[in-house]
Design a protein around this motif. Structure first.
Motif, short mmCIF file in Angstrom:
data_model
loop_
_atom_site.label_atom_id
_atom_site.label_comp_id
_atom_site.label_asym_id
_atom_site.label_seq_id
_atom_site.Cartn_x
_atom_site.Cartn_y
_atom_site.Cartn_z
N ALA A 47 1.88 0.68 -3.64
CA ALA A 47 0.84 1.51 -2.78
C ALA A 47 1.36 1.77 -1.26
N GLY A 48 2.49 1.20 -0.97
CA GLY A 48 3.16 1.54 0.35
C GLY A 48 2.39 0.35 1.21
N LEU A 49 1.88 -0.68 1.01
CA LEU A 49 1.10 -1.68 2.01
C LEU A 49 2.08 -2.97 1.82
N ASP A 50 1.92 -3.87 2.95
CA ASP A 50 2.43 -5.13 2.99
C ASP A 50 1.54 -6.13 2.24
N LYS A 51 0.47 -6.13 2.71
CA LYS A 51 -0.58 -7.11 2.25
C LYS A 51 -1.98 -6.41 2.06
N VAL A 52 -2.72 -6.95 0.98
CA VAL A 52 -3.86 -6.56 0.65
C VAL A 52 -4.76 -7.79 0.30
N ARG A 53 -5.76 -8.39 1.24
CA ARG A 53 -6.54 -9.40 0.69
C ARG A 53 -7.96 -9.05 0.99
N VAL A 54 -8.80 -9.56 -0.29
CA VAL A 54 -10.08 -9.42 -0.14
C VAL A 54 -10.79 -10.75 0.10
#
Length: 121
Positions: free
Chosen positions: A68-75
């Motif tokens: 998705a072109g992101l470094d980090k995703v956190r919920v």
């Protein structure tokens, strides 16, 4: 305070109030007075358990976030003062001392819930 002993309510929590046996001072003892007999029936257990802080989070795997072109995703989910377990007879909050309020008689701690999404590009 209506749960006191009478002939029709013999299983009451409080004793029968005796007229004229109130004493002259707070800690006075009048011989023959049933209102000032030493006992332990009304001692309160101050035992309690409180769930104060909980944070649960999940970071998505790098394989998913890189696509998705992101470094980090956190919920994440965070909660404060979510639960308290104590006796129903305990009229006070055990964590509040008498210097903060009138012996724990104060507003309860508010329950706070947060849900979040952290995205790094």
């Amino acid at each position: 305070m209506l749960d006191y002993w009478t002939e029709s309510n013999t299983n009451a929590y409080f004793p029968n109030p005796y007229v004229g046996h109130s004493g002259t001072a707070i800690n006075s003892y009048i011989p023959g007075s049933n209102n000032f007999v030493s006992q332990s029936r009304y001692l309160l257990s101050m035992a309690y358990l409180r769930l104060k802080n909980v944070t649960i989070g999940y970071t998505l795997p790098l394989e998913v976030t890189r696509k998705a072109g992101l470094d980090k995703v956190r919920v994440y989910f965070s909660g404060q003062n979510l639960a308290e377990f104590k006796s129903n007879r305990l009229p006070v909050d055990p964590e509040i001392n008498e210097t903060e309020a009138a012996w724990g008689r104060t507003y309860p701690y508010p329950r706070t819930v947060s849900v979040g999404l952290q995205v790094n590009f």
